[in-house]
Design an enzyme around this catalytic site. Structure first.
Site, PDB file in Angstrom:
ATOM      1  N   CYS A 137       0.829  -1.199   0.000  1.00 35.71           N
ATOM      2  CA  CYS A 137       0.000   0.000   0.000  1.00 35.71           C
ATOM      3  C   CYS A 137       0.868   1.254   0.000  1.00 35.71           C
ATOM      4  CB  CYS A 137      -0.922   0.005   1.217  1.00 35.71           C
ATOM      5  SG  CYS A 137      -1.918   1.518   1.343  1.00 35.71           S
ATOM      6  N   TYR A 168       0.224  11.338  -5.246  1.00 32.14           N
ATOM      7  CA  TYR A 168       1.125  10.218  -4.978  1.00 32.14           C
ATOM      8  C   TYR A 168       2.428  10.294  -5.768  1.00 32.14           C
ATOM      9  CZ  TYR A 168      -2.583   8.305  -2.191  1.00 32.14           C
ATOM     10  OH  TYR A 168      -3.530   8.143  -1.206  1.00 32.14           O
ATOM     11  N   GLU A 211      -4.480  -5.824  -2.207  1.00 34.05           N
ATOM     12  CA  GLU A 211      -4.518  -4.472  -2.764  1.00 34.05           C
ATOM     13  C   GLU A 211      -5.245  -4.467  -4.111  1.00 34.05           C
ATOM     14  OE1 GLU A 211      -4.064  -1.460  -2.248  1.00 34.05           O
ATOM     15  OE2 GLU A 211      -2.847  -1.252  -0.458  1.00 34.05           O
TER      16      GLU A 211
END
Length: 222
Positions: A137, A168, A211
């Site tokens: 993650c 990100y 995920e």
């Protein structure tokens, strides 16, 4: 042997890593074609996800062997509770999701599966087990963000998800990624043996698959 443990784990689980980082959900973010409802559902569950990850970092304090490790874990707890939760609530508001709604959500099975798996690995193992379970993650989002930001195929103008990509891909988040990779390597210098690598790889593989399931959860909601 301990150097670049994250890269070793990723290479050992290349197929699972690709399925996660190149998932259809990610492709939708890149092209700007992801259904709005899928992203909104993901955002709602990610709010609950963050709460459980705060607990995981709290567990890391207990699992730490020294003050330096405890302070590092505490920084993770504080970052989530004092900063990331507020940012996430604000971001959700931008997508028409009110905080009052977030506070009444039920956890999806995929959210429960991944977060409780991380906590279980931390409770059953040591700090290295926990950090390896967290890595797909924390580090994976950074790799996805950076890859999408650099790709010529990523839609910029008119892409409603470009802010997610930029978040990100940001220098701030990339620094966090680098710090976590270093932390895993430091932990490995004390805790890793070749005999243990296979177990860590299995943990990494499972967390990575979970995920990917989290992405799929969003798509399934539409």
């Amino acid at each position: 042997m301990a150097a670049q443990l994250f890269e070793r784990l990723k290479a050992d689980n290349a197929a699972a890593w690709s399925a996660y980082t190149e998932h259809d959900f990610v492709s939708g973010l890149q092209a700007g074609t992801l259904p709005k409802a899928a992203f909104q559902y993901y955002l709602k569950q990610d709010y609950l996800f963050l709460i459980q990850f705060a607990r995981a970092y709290a567990l890391a304090i207990y699992k730490a062997d020294n003050l330096a490790e405890m302070r590092s874990a505490l920084a993770g707890v504080k970052a989530i509770l004092d900063t990331e939760m507020a940012l996430h609530v604000s971001y959700c508001a931008d997508w028409g999701i009110e905080e009052a709604v977030l506070e009444t959500l039920d956890e999806a099975p995929e959210t429960i599966a991944y977060t409780r798996y991380v906590l279980e690995r931390g409770m059953a193992g040591d700090l290295l087990d926990l950090m390896v379970a967290l890595a797909p993650c924390a580090i994976g989002y950074g790799e996805i963000g950076a890859a999408l930001a650099k790709s010529r195929d990523t839609k910029i103008e008119g892409n409603p998800y470009i802010t997610w990509i930029e978040m990100y891909a940001s220098d701030e988040y990339q620094e966090l990624v680098a710090d976590m990779k270093t932390e895993i390597d430091v932990l490995a210098t004390k805790r890793l043996t070749e005999a243990r690598f296979n177990d860590l790889s299995k943990t990494f593989a499972t967390a990575t698959r979970l995920e990917a399931d989290f992405w799929q959860m969003g798509l399934n909601a539409t």
